[in-house]
Design a protein around this motif. Structure first.
Motif, PDB file in Angstrom:
ATOM      1  N   VAL A   1       1.055  -1.406  -0.025  1.00 14.42           N
ATOM      2  CA  VAL A   1       0.118  -0.098  -0.033  1.00 14.42           C
ATOM      3  C   VAL A   1       0.919   1.117   0.227  1.00 14.42           C
ATOM      4  O   VAL A   1       1.667   1.429   0.892  1.00 14.42           O
ATOM      5  N   PRO A   2       0.552   2.157  -1.000  1.00 15.16           N
ATOM      6  CA  PRO A   2       1.762   3.374  -0.926  1.00 15.16           C
ATOM      7  C   PRO A   2       1.506   4.296   0.026  1.00 15.16           C
ATOM      8  O   PRO A   2       0.515   4.318   0.911  1.00 15.16           O
ATOM      9  N   GLU A   3       2.738   4.775   0.289  1.00 16.33           N
ATOM     10  CA  GLU A   3       2.927   5.594   1.262  1.00 16.33           C
ATOM     11  C   GLU A   3       2.679   7.315   0.962  1.00 16.33           C
ATOM     12  O   GLU A   3       3.182   7.553  -0.134  1.00 16.33           O
ATOM     13  N   LEU A   4       1.939   8.015   1.543  1.00 16.35           N
ATOM     14  CA  LEU A   4       1.619   9.285   1.265  1.00 16.35           C
ATOM     15  C   LEU A   4       2.675  10.267   1.436  1.00 16.35           C
ATOM     16  O   LEU A   4       3.474  10.059   2.467  1.00 16.35           O
ATOM     17  N   ASP A   5       2.573  11.426   1.087  1.00 17.45           N
ATOM     18  CA  ASP A   5       3.671  12.525   0.952  1.00 17.45           C
ATOM     19  C   ASP A   5       3.422  13.265   2.520  1.00 17.45           C
ATOM     20  O   ASP A   5       2.229  13.934   2.436  1.00 17.45           O
ATOM     21  N   HIS A   6       4.208  13.326   3.258  1.00 18.50           N
ATOM     22  CA  HIS A   6       4.041  14.012   4.454  1.00 18.50           C
ATOM     23  C   HIS A   6       5.011  15.152   4.683  1.00 18.50           C
ATOM     24  O   HIS A   6       4.947  16.050   5.684  1.00 18.50           O
ATOM     25  N   HIS A   7       5.708  15.537   3.530  1.00 17.67           N
ATOM     26  CA  HIS A   7       6.560  16.755   3.662  1.00 17.67           C
ATOM     27  C   HIS A   7       6.408  17.577   2.566  1.00 17.67           C
ATOM     28  O   HIS A   7       7.323  18.452   2.038  1.00 17.67           O
ATOM     29  N   SER A   8       5.204  17.735   1.769  1.00 18.24           N
ATOM     30  CA  SER A   8       4.893  18.567   0.928  1.00 18.24           C
ATOM     31  C   SER A   8       4.623  20.092   1.410  1.00 18.24           C
ATOM     32  O   SER A   8       4.589  20.154   2.458  1.00 18.24           O
ATOM     33  N   TYR A   9       4.505  20.868   0.454  1.00 14.65           N
ATOM     34  CA  TYR A   9       4.058  22.253   0.807  1.00 14.65           C
ATOM     35  C   TYR A   9       2.964  22.295   1.922  1.00 14.65           C
ATOM     36  O   TYR A   9       2.819  23.065   2.789  1.00 14.65           O
ATOM     37  N   TRP A  10       1.827  21.326   1.747  1.00 13.62           N
ATOM     38  CA  TRP A  10       0.593  21.087   2.701  1.00 13.62           C
ATOM     39  C   TRP A  10       0.832  20.800   4.100  1.00 13.62           C
ATOM     40  O   TRP A  10       0.177  20.786   4.971  1.00 13.62           O
ATOM     41  N   LYS A  11       2.218  20.003   4.348  1.00 12.26           N
ATOM     42  CA  LYS A  11       2.522  19.404   5.473  1.00 12.26           C
ATOM     43  C   LYS A  11       1.220  18.501   6.350  1.00 12.26           C
ATOM     44  O   LYS A  11       0.891  18.652   7.269  1.00 12.26           O
ATOM     45  N   ASP A  12       0.716  17.827   5.446  1.00 15.36           N
ATOM     46  CA  ASP A  12      -0.409  16.615   6.017  1.00 15.36           C
ATOM     47  C   ASP A  12       0.309  15.470   6.137  1.00 15.36           C
ATOM     48  O   ASP A  12       0.773  14.877   5.345  1.00 15.36           O
ATOM     49  N   ASP A  13       0.053  14.875   7.505  1.00 12.18           N
ATOM     50  CA  ASP A  13       0.629  13.777   7.878  1.00 12.18           C
ATOM     51  C   ASP A  13      -0.302  12.500   7.874  1.00 12.18           C
ATOM     52  O   ASP A  13      -0.064  11.440   8.413  1.00 12.18           O
ATOM     53  N   SER A  14      -1.551  12.824   6.937  1.00  8.78           N
ATOM     54  CA  SER A  14      -2.352  11.431   6.982  1.00  8.78           C
ATOM     55  C   SER A  14      -1.674  10.670   5.955  1.00  8.78           C
ATOM     56  O   SER A  14      -1.005  10.689   5.169  1.00  8.78           O
ATOM     57  N   ASP A  15      -2.164   9.185   6.576  1.00  6.60           N
ATOM     58  CA  ASP A  15      -1.930   8.101   5.807  1.00  6.60           C
ATOM     59  C   ASP A  15      -2.747   7.649   4.796  1.00  6.60           C
ATOM     60  O   ASP A  15      -4.092   8.032   4.976  1.00  6.60           O
ATOM     61  N   PHE A  16      -2.391   6.376   4.094  1.00  2.73           N
ATOM     62  CA  PHE A  16      -3.357   6.058   3.111  1.00  2.73           C
ATOM     63  C   PHE A  16      -4.832   5.628   3.834  1.00  2.73           C
ATOM     64  O   PHE A  16      -5.781   5.898   3.201  1.00  2.73           O
ATOM     65  N   VAL A  17      -4.663   5.043   4.923  1.00  3.90           N
ATOM     66  CA  VAL A  17      -5.997   4.520   5.565  1.00  3.90           C
ATOM     67  C   VAL A  17      -6.803   5.620   6.273  1.00  3.90           C
ATOM     68  O   VAL A  17      -8.031   5.433   6.341  1.00  3.90           O
ATOM     69  N   ASN A  18      -6.290   6.779   6.039  1.00  2.99           N
ATOM     70  CA  ASN A  18      -7.194   7.875   6.621  1.00  2.99           C
ATOM     71  C   ASN A  18      -7.753   8.604   5.537  1.00  2.99           C
ATOM     72  O   ASN A  18      -8.742   9.220   5.848  1.00  2.99           O
ATOM     73  N   ILE A  19      -7.368   8.404   4.405  1.00  6.28           N
ATOM     74  CA  ILE A  19      -8.246   8.877   3.150  1.00  6.28           C
ATOM     75  C   ILE A  19      -8.840   7.977   2.402  1.00  6.28           C
ATOM     76  O   ILE A  19      -9.947   8.301   2.001  1.00  6.28           O
ATOM     77  N   PHE A  20      -8.252   6.928   2.036  1.00 13.69           N
ATOM     78  CA  PHE A  20      -8.660   5.892   1.129  1.00 13.69           C
ATOM     79  C   PHE A  20      -9.384   4.441   1.948  1.00 13.69           C
ATOM     80  O   PHE A  20      -8.936   4.194   2.920  1.00 13.69           O
ATOM     81  N   ASP A  21     -10.017   3.962   1.262  1.00 12.39           N
ATOM     82  CA  ASP A  21     -10.695   2.626   2.163  1.00 12.39           C
ATOM     83  C   ASP A  21      -9.608   1.577   1.770  1.00 12.39           C
ATOM     84  O   ASP A  21      -9.685   1.036   0.655  1.00 12.39           O
TER      85      ASP A  21
END
Length: 554
Positions: A172-192
């Motif tokens: 399961v892909p790892e989401l970006d936590h270091h972009s301009y938006w600084k969102d530390d959400s993981d895949f499971v927080n956004i997608f089923d």
């Protein structure tokens, strides 16, 4: 004794005809005969005949050359027309039918009359083999995505396809936590995540993590590499597969647009199955998104959703200038320093090229010029608008029924506020469910949603023809409103989300999913009858509250 005309006055063509008649070197009357006498009546006959034939052959040659020219011109047009026709083979009916007198029919600004002839089609082909099981795969593929929500969405979609190409097990892909938006959400927080894994089980084996037992047996940590943008499948087979076979675990970093846009049709359809079916938001996101859609529907039968990218980072990245003087130049210049690889751009040049996002005021002017009245309800999806309320005020005046997620959700939005990607997901749902979707830019969300709305039935999607509109906006005070409106309508033809805007190989596949759009058979009453229909219906029956994202798919 009459004087004979000298033979040298006969043309070479006449002499040749005479020789052919009398026999070369001997004549038909034996020996030299009369064939060599200038005064012979036969010579006079052949001379006159030669003149006549000279004229006739000249005419014939001229006619032949003229005919060849016409044929060449005709075939050239035919070849050009065939090329154009092939490029639009999806289009069976023209949007812009002509009225008597050669005038174009006015366009329906709310929906496409040709959308009913097409459907999304992403079912796997009969020769598309089943997914390789985890133990038989070539190894584990780790993916680190990059950017905001929709940029990461493209990365996730392409990651599945790359795993298929490599016969790898995808983690399961790892989401970006270091972009301009600084969102530390993981895949499971956004997608089923469970739905993501199960819905693609026939295409690619996906696991939540590399098994601990396997990790303990590894002599070295996972091999990390970054592939070039828009790499062809051959690159992955030549450069990535050998490393995967040797190391068994490979991580691809900054994975956004790292796979070529043009692929085999079966791989393109896999892209569509991932993007339009497998990437389903979590229930909390879908629930709030659906409530906002319901609220908009209660206020108005139909509404427009505007994706307004006018945040400071977007304007800084574009290199455009909006008249804010030294203050604007300094503020956006400081933000622009975050991207060290960006070239120096000419604001005037970028505007002429149509690369500058429209201002909120310009978006409002475009919509009013197209024919939307000021009592139309609009939902604005945006982040922090550069210039704040002062920048938005002209749009509010043009469309007083102006709403945002913050205005509609109230306290329900609080749990999502620290997470930009989850907020973007809510906007995604409300925009997707709108009757008309409008964008002021050509960013990732604009492209992703445009492609989805094409796939889901060519729902009206308006993309500004900025290259032509920008100079028109600058000159709008030099013409009356009717002239301005007429020009806007003319310039926007071909930018309204119609089926005949599809072009093979045009732009990104995520925006123009041509391989996944089919002509609808007359027996099909519902849209999108493909291999996923029954499974989606079962999910809706089990989870009746999860409606926002899949109402139109079922």
């Amino acid at each position: 004794m009459g004087s004979a005309k000298p033979c040298w006055k006969l043309s070479p063509w006449s002499l040749l005809l005479q020789q052919q008649s009398n026999g070369v070197g001997g004549g038909g009357n034996g020996g030299g005969g009369n064939g060599g006498k200038c005064g012979d009546p036969k010579q006079v006959f052949w001379k006159s005949a030669a003149k006549r034939r000279r004229v006739s052959w000249s005419i014939v040659c001229g006619v032949m050359l003229f005919g060849l020219g016409l044929i060449s011109l005709f075939t050239g047009h035919v070849a050009s027309d065939l090329e154009w026709w092939n490029s639009q083979r999806l289009v069976k009916r023209s949007l812009y039918s002509k009225l008597d007198g050669g005038h174009r029919a006015p366009i329906d600004i709310w929906k496409s009359k040709d959308a009913k002839f097409f459907r999304g089609c992403s079912q796997r082909g009969s020769h598309f083999s089943a997914a390789v099981r985890e133990r038989q795969s070539n190894g584990y593929l780790l993916i680190a995505t990059s950017g905001g929500l929709n940029q990461q969405r493209t990365g996730i979609t392409d990651a599945v396809v790359v795993a298929r190409i490599l016969n790898a097990t995808l983690v399961v892909p790892e989401l970006d936590h270091h972009s301009y938006w600084k969102d530390d959400s993981d895949f499971v927080n956004i997608f089923d995540v469970d739905w993501f894994i199960s819905s693609l089980s026939k295409d690619v084996t996906i696991v939540k993590r590399v098994p601990d037992k396997f990790m303990r047996t590894m002599e070295k940590p996972p091999y990390t590499m970054r592939v070039p943008r828009k790499s062809a499948p051959e690159y992955y087979l030549d450069q990535v597969l050998p490393i995967l076979l040797r190391r068994r675990v490979v991580q691809l970093t900054k994975f956004d647009y790292r796979l070529a846009s043009n692929l085999d049709d079966e791989l393109q359809k896999l892209r569509c199955r991932v993007n339009y079916h497998a990437l389903r938001f979590t229930n909390p996101i879908i629930g709030l998104g659906q409530r906002l859609v319901t609220t908009m529907r209660k206020m108005a039968k139909r509404y427009i959703a505007i994706h307004l990218r006018f945040e400071p980072d977007m304007l800084a990245f574009s290199g455009c200038y909006y008249g804010g003087g030294d203050k604007e130049r300094y503020e956006l210049g400081e933000i622009r320093k975050r991207w060290t690889t960006l070239p120096d751009l000419s604001p005037e040049g970028e505007r002429k090229r149509g690369k500058c996002p429209l201002t909120p005021h310009e978006v409002g002017l475009m919509l009013r010029a197209l024919g939307f009245s000021n009592d139309t309800y609009i939902y604005v999806a945006s982040g922090e608008i550069y210039g704040g309320e002062k920048t938005l005020q002209p749009l509010r005046e043009l469309f007083p029924n102006f709403y945002t997620k913050e205005m509609l959700a109230n306290d329900d939005l609080k749990p999502f506020l620290p997470f930009s990607s989850r907020l973007a997901a809510i906007d995604y749902i409300v925009c997707d469910e709108s009757d008309v979707f409008v964008t002021n830019n050509n960013g990732n969300m604009a492209k992703i949603l445009a492609g989805r709305r094409r796939y889901m039935g060519h729902k009206r999607t308006i993309r500004p023809n900025a290259k032509k509109l920008s100079p028109l906006f600058l000159a709008r005070n030099q013409m009356d409103w009717d002239t301005f409106s007429k020009k806007v309508k003319s310039y926007q033809r071909g930018f309204m989300g119609e089926p005949d805007e599809l072009r093979l190989g045009r732009a990104e596949f995520h925006e123009y999913p041509t391989s996944c759009i089919c002509e609808k058979r007359s027996s099909e009453d519902d849209f999108g009858k493909d291999g996923d229909h029954s499974s989606k219906q079962q999910i809706l029956e089990k989870e009746p509250n999860v409606l926002a994202q899949y109402a139109q798919e079922s």
